[in-house]
Design a protein around this motif. Structure first.
Motif, mmCIF file in Angstrom:
data_model
loop_
_atom_site.group_PDB
_atom_site.id
_atom_site.type_symbol
_atom_site.label_atom_id
_atom_site.label_comp_id
_atom_site.label_asym_id
_atom_site.label_seq_id
_atom_site.Cartn_x
_atom_site.Cartn_y
_atom_site.Cartn_z
ATOM 1 N N PRO A 366 23.898 19.096 -10.578
ATOM 2 C CA PRO A 366 23.593 18.861 -9.158
ATOM 3 C C PRO A 366 23.529 17.371 -8.859
ATOM 4 O O PRO A 366 23.207 16.552 -9.734
ATOM 5 C CB PRO A 366 22.214 19.512 -8.978
ATOM 6 C CG PRO A 366 22.019 20.384 -10.173
ATOM 7 C CD PRO A 366 22.797 19.761 -11.292
ATOM 8 N N ILE A 451 23.876 24.566 -8.376
ATOM 9 C CA ILE A 451 25.180 23.887 -8.323
ATOM 10 C C ILE A 451 26.203 24.632 -7.450
ATOM 11 O O ILE A 451 27.279 24.093 -7.176
ATOM 12 C CB ILE A 451 25.748 23.672 -9.738
ATOM 13 C CG1 ILE A 451 25.930 24.995 -10.511
ATOM 14 C CG2 ILE A 451 24.852 22.729 -10.515
ATOM 15 C CD1 ILE A 451 27.292 25.550 -10.550
ATOM 16 N N GLU A 454 27.756 22.818 -4.452
ATOM 17 C CA GLU A 454 28.707 21.760 -4.789
ATOM 18 C C GLU A 454 30.046 22.310 -5.288
ATOM 19 O O GLU A 454 30.951 21.533 -5.593
ATOM 20 C CB GLU A 454 28.086 20.837 -5.842
ATOM 21 C CG GLU A 454 26.783 20.209 -5.356
ATOM 22 C CD GLU A 454 26.211 19.238 -6.359
ATOM 23 O OE1 GLU A 454 27.000 18.587 -7.054
ATOM 24 O OE2 GLU A 454 24.976 19.138 -6.437
#
Length: 510
Positions: A366, A451, A454
């Protein structure tokens, strides 16, 4: 007899043999008997073509024998086989015999030809008066036929970490084809506290690997998955040693080429592969192309034998410039050229890559820094870019990547420029979770949830065990992510946790 009843009979396995007439087999030559039931490892088929398949069995009355030879005598044994169009073997299509030798651990590979395309068959073996369980198989459709296909994809079965119930649930879905994408067995010695205990030490010698395969193959759920449909199988790392890359072991060890040669010999002996895959020393040809009529072409890849050593110290979550080196390869040059040429020559509605490690880019860290898995395609960026470009600028109509390895379900879209979600979508990727590796698991993991924002090209994740089931038609591919709530005890049900549809000519997960 209805088709559904026929399939149920296959799942019953050896329990249903009492009702099967044995008159079809020819008289056997008189020889000293093999002690005990030689068919403890079940039967299997694989590599379907329009006119035949490979039939497999291995004789092992004492499957866990320390020498890896399954309690068989040190002599050749005659094995008879027959193929029928009905489960009762009243309509025999072909029969013959083959010699099982101690040099091949008394394994049998029968490469059939002359069968009808797109047809269901049943098969069985006989040796020393004993009759094997029967198996169900299917030939591929005729070239040019747009025949629908139900397939299942599986990977990563570690008996120490869970029961193989997912194989049983896969068999109950009655697929036409099974793709096994690696980590069929694990090489480790017993680590303590597991659900089941692997026999023997860490597998290093040929006897070790043969014994470990025999232990796995005595599992009735795995036997059911083999007996229900033909398989296309490729190995990953644990069939040899964790995270190996070509001649480089994941961990330093003496004489790795000899260990690799032993592992490949045992893999061939225990899988329904054609003779073209027979190992030569420490190498075997595993990449190949299999056609399912005009509906699908399967490009089965080998991402271990020819790869460069992993970059970034092979440290998960790291990043380094080496992974962008254009000379780094996952496939090796010859396999890459073979694959790209296959894209150019494609005439199939769907081109499906059966392979081992995560193909799409995944940022596992992250925030502003990037962290990747260097053992996956993110460690071999230029090689992946060439394959994506080759798919995008070729005759491929629908590209799909089937992946194993990571012990969790993922669904992703593959973009022409990795990391640029605005670039053209080229393919979809379906990652199957493990059969048992990782234990019971969970629906989500906190580190993955962090995550996902993203990685907008990733559409689904689950940390449960299970498999992927897909229905492939000329108009669409529908993928069902099948999950089990637990594997640390047997008998779990399976459910469809998520489904995605990929329409013809639209590389998106809907």
């Amino acid at each position: 007899m209805s088709l559904s009843l026929s399939r149920r009979a296959v799942l019953r396995g050896a329990a249903g043999l009492a009702a099967v007439p044995l008159l079809g087999f020819a008289a056997e030559p008189r020889r000293a008997p093999v002690p005990g039931d030689p068919f403890t490892l079940g039967v299997a088929s694989g590599e379907p073509g329009p006119d035949g398949v490979v039939l497999w069995t291995r004789l092992a009355p004492r499957p866990l024998a320390d020498d890896g030879l399954g309690g068989m005598p040190a002599r050749a044994v005659d094995v008879q086989w027959e193929v029928a169009s009905d489960e009762n073997f009243a309509r025999i299509e072909q029969r013959g015999s083959v010699i099982a030798t101690p040099e091949s651990a008394h394994s049998v590979h029968v490469e059939l030809a002359g069968l009808r395309p797109g047809t269901e068959y049943f098969y069985r073996f006989r040796a020393n008066g004993a009759v094997s369980p029967s198996g169900r198989t299917r030939t591929a459709p005729a070239p040019g036929a747009l025949t629908a296909l139900t397939m299942c994809a599986a990977s990563c079965s570690n008996l120490e970490q869970g029961w193989f119930t997912a194989y049983r649930r896969l068999a109950e879905d009655h697929p036409d084809l099974v793709l096994h994408l690696g980590d069929y067995q694990y090489e480790y010695a017993a680590r303590g506290g597991g659900v089941r205990v692997p026999v023997g030490p860490e597998t290093v010698t040929l006897a070790d690997y043969r014994q470990r395969y025999a232990q796995y193959k005595t599992d009735p759920d795995l036997q059911a998955a083999h007996a229900v449909a033909p398989w296309l199988a490729v190995f990953d790392d644990h069939e040899i040693a964790d995270n190996w890359a070509d001649e480089v072991p994941g961990d330093p060890q003496p004489d790795f080429p000899a260990r690799r040669a032993a592992a490949m010999q045992a893999y061939f002996e225990n899988m329904p592969l054609r003779s073209t895959a027979r190992p030569r020393g420490a190498g075997m040809r595993m990449y190949r192309r299999v056609h399912w009529g005009a509906t699908a072409t399967f490009h089965m890849l080998d991402t271990r034998q020819y790869r460069s050593d992993q970059p970034c110290g092979d440290t998960f979550g790291s990043d380094c410039a080496d992974r962008f080196d254009p000379g780094r390869t996952m496939t090796g040059g010859a396999q890459e050229r073979w694959l790209l040429n296959g894209f150019q020559q494609s005439r199939a509605r769907w081109d499906i890559l059966g392979q081992q490690v995560f193909f799409a880019q995944v940022d596992f860290t992250p925030g502003p820094w990037r962290g990747v898995n260097p053992d996956a395609w993110d460690g071999y960026v230029a090689n992946r870019d060439r394959i994506v470009a080759g798919m995008a600028h070729s005759a491929v109509r629908n590209g799909v990547v089937l992946t194993g390895d990571v012990h969790s379900h993922w669904a992703a879209e593959v973009h022409e420029r990795a990391g640029d979600p605005q670039s053209r979508r080229v393919a979809t990727e379906l990652v199957t979770t493990s059969i048992s590796s990782g234990g019971d698991g969970s629906d989500m993991r906190d580190d993955v949830a962090a995550i996902l924002p993203e990685n907008p090209h990733i559409r689904y994740f689950s940390n449960r065990r299970g498999y992927v089931r897909a229905r492939v038609t000329p108009d669409e591919l529908r993928a069902d992510f099948r999950t089990l709530p637990y594997v640390t005890r047997p008998g779990a049900p399976a459910e469809t946790a998520a489904s995605f549809t990929v329409p013809d000519r639209v590389p998106r997960l809907l």
